[in-house]
Design a protein around this motif. Structure first.
Motif, short mmCIF file in Angstrom:
data_model
loop_
_atom_site.label_atom_id
_atom_site.label_comp_id
_atom_site.label_asym_id
_atom_site.label_seq_id
_atom_site.Cartn_x
_atom_site.Cartn_y
_atom_site.Cartn_z
N HIS A 286 -16.59 -0.36 -2.63
CA HIS A 286 -16.78 -1.64 -2.00
C HIS A 286 -17.89 -2.48 -2.18
O HIS A 286 -19.03 -2.42 -1.37
N ALA A 287 -18.06 -2.82 -3.50
CA ALA A 287 -19.48 -3.13 -3.96
C ALA A 287 -20.04 -4.45 -3.46
O ALA A 287 -21.00 -4.94 -3.55
N HIS A 288 -19.03 -5.16 -2.49
CA HIS A 288 -19.30 -6.17 -1.99
C HIS A 288 -19.70 -6.24 -0.47
O HIS A 288 -20.07 -7.24 0.09
N LYS B 153 -28.91 -7.10 3.49
CA LYS B 153 -27.31 -7.12 3.37
C LYS B 153 -26.89 -5.64 3.41
O LYS B 153 -25.91 -5.03 2.85
N MET B 154 -27.65 -4.69 4.40
CA MET B 154 -27.22 -3.45 4.27
C MET B 154 -26.40 -3.02 5.18
O MET B 154 -25.61 -1.85 5.11
N TYR B 155 -25.90 -3.85 6.26
CA TYR B 155 -24.98 -3.59 7.35
C TYR B 155 -23.82 -4.11 7.03
O TYR B 155 -23.93 -5.21 6.84
N THR B 156 -22.52 -3.46 7.49
CA THR B 156 -21.40 -4.13 7.34
C THR B 156 -20.89 -3.95 8.92
O THR B 156 -20.54 -2.59 9.14
N LYS C 81 -5.59 -2.29 4.61
CA LYS C 81 -5.61 -3.32 3.38
C LYS C 81 -5.88 -2.53 1.99
O LYS C 81 -5.19 -2.62 0.99
N ARG C 82 -6.58 -1.48 2.33
CA ARG C 82 -6.92 -0.61 1.02
C ARG C 82 -7.59 -1.59 -0.19
O ARG C 82 -7.15 -1.14 -1.05
N ASP C 83 -8.27 -2.52 0.16
CA ASP C 83 -8.87 -3.18 -0.96
C ASP C 83 -9.84 -2.63 -1.48
O ASP C 83 -10.78 -1.80 -1.04
N ILE C 84 -10.22 -2.84 -2.93
CA ILE C 84 -11.19 -2.22 -3.77
C ILE C 84 -11.68 -3.12 -4.70
O ILE C 84 -11.19 -3.88 -5.28
N THR C 85 -13.02 -2.93 -4.57
CA THR C 85 -14.03 -4.15 -5.32
C THR C 85 -15.08 -2.96 -5.61
O THR C 85 -16.15 -2.65 -5.38
N THR C 86 -14.75 -2.15 -7.07
CA THR C 86 -15.60 -1.37 -7.65
C THR C 86 -17.15 -1.89 -8.13
O THR C 86 -17.25 -2.86 -8.64
#
Length: 219
Positions: free
Chosen positions: A159-161, A184-187, A200-205
């Motif tokens: 989850h690179a984003h 931007k350390m927190y989500t 959703k199981r979206d992946i952004t490597t």
């Protein structure tokens, strides 16, 4: 079996296939039978039901039970009755099979590099959420994740984003300072938003050649 399946059908199936069925969750459970609508969509808002998806258990329509009662050989044809979509909080998600495949193939844990803090006074699903996070490679924090303990340029590998410090909240506490964190350390997620993220199981490597570890190394 989900408690929404047809009672008569479920009872007949369990009587005929006693050796491979249970009305209680078990570590060896491979299939979870559910009631779907006419389009094959399973609707549930319960975390304890969604856990079956995230565990990679095969989710099948209750029509499979009826077919097996007519012909026991069809017990091996579960692939003809797979549930592909789940409706959660009114929205349909298509990640059911992706989770089954990922768990069957032993793919990289979805939450690796994620550190989770629950920021609310009461959380009825805390135990389930903790087990979910830990089962998928994340770390459930017992104290608030202070960013000075983590590398500023780090991200969860899949989850690179996103920032690696996940805060699950109920909207009653002002977390704007973390939402607007300049590094931007927190989500931030509500519990429902986190479950949608999982469904959703979206992946952004993270494509960087040498991405930093999330937690700082103690020297």
């Amino acid at each position: 079996m989900e408690d929404q399946t047809d009672n008569e059908l479920t009872d007949k199936f369990m009587d005929q296939f006693q050796s491979i069925t249970s009305d209680e969750p078990m570590p060896t459970t491979t299939h979870f039978v559910v009631k779907t609508d006419k389009d094959g969509v399973w609707e549930t808002d319960r975390l304890d039901n969604l856990i079956w998806i995230f565990n990679g258990v095969i989710i099948v329509k209750e029509q499979w039970m009826a077919a097996c009662l007519n012909d026991e050989k069809l017990i091996e044809k579960d692939s003809n009755y797979l549930v592909e979509k789940v409706k959660f909080k009114g929205t349909i998600y298509q990640g059911v099979l992706a989770w089954s495949e990922a768990m069957a193939k032993g793919k990289m844990p979805y939450l690796i590099g994620v550190y989770v803090g629950v920021v609310m006074k009461e959380c009825a699903n805390l135990s389930l959420l903790s087990n979910l996070v830990e089962a998928h490679g994340g770390t459930m924090m017992t104290t608030f994740p202070m960013k000075q303990n983590f590398n500023k340029t780090s991200h969860p590998y899949l989850h690179a984003h996103l920032g690696p410090l996940f805060l699950i909240h109920d909207g009653t506490i002002d977390l704007s300072i973390y939402k607007n964190d300049p590094d931007k350390m927190y989500t931030l997620f509500t519990e429902d938003e986190f479950l949608v993220f999982m469904l959703k199981r979206d992946i952004t490597t993270d494509k960087r050649q040498n991405p930093p570890s999330v937690m700082k190394t103690v020297k």
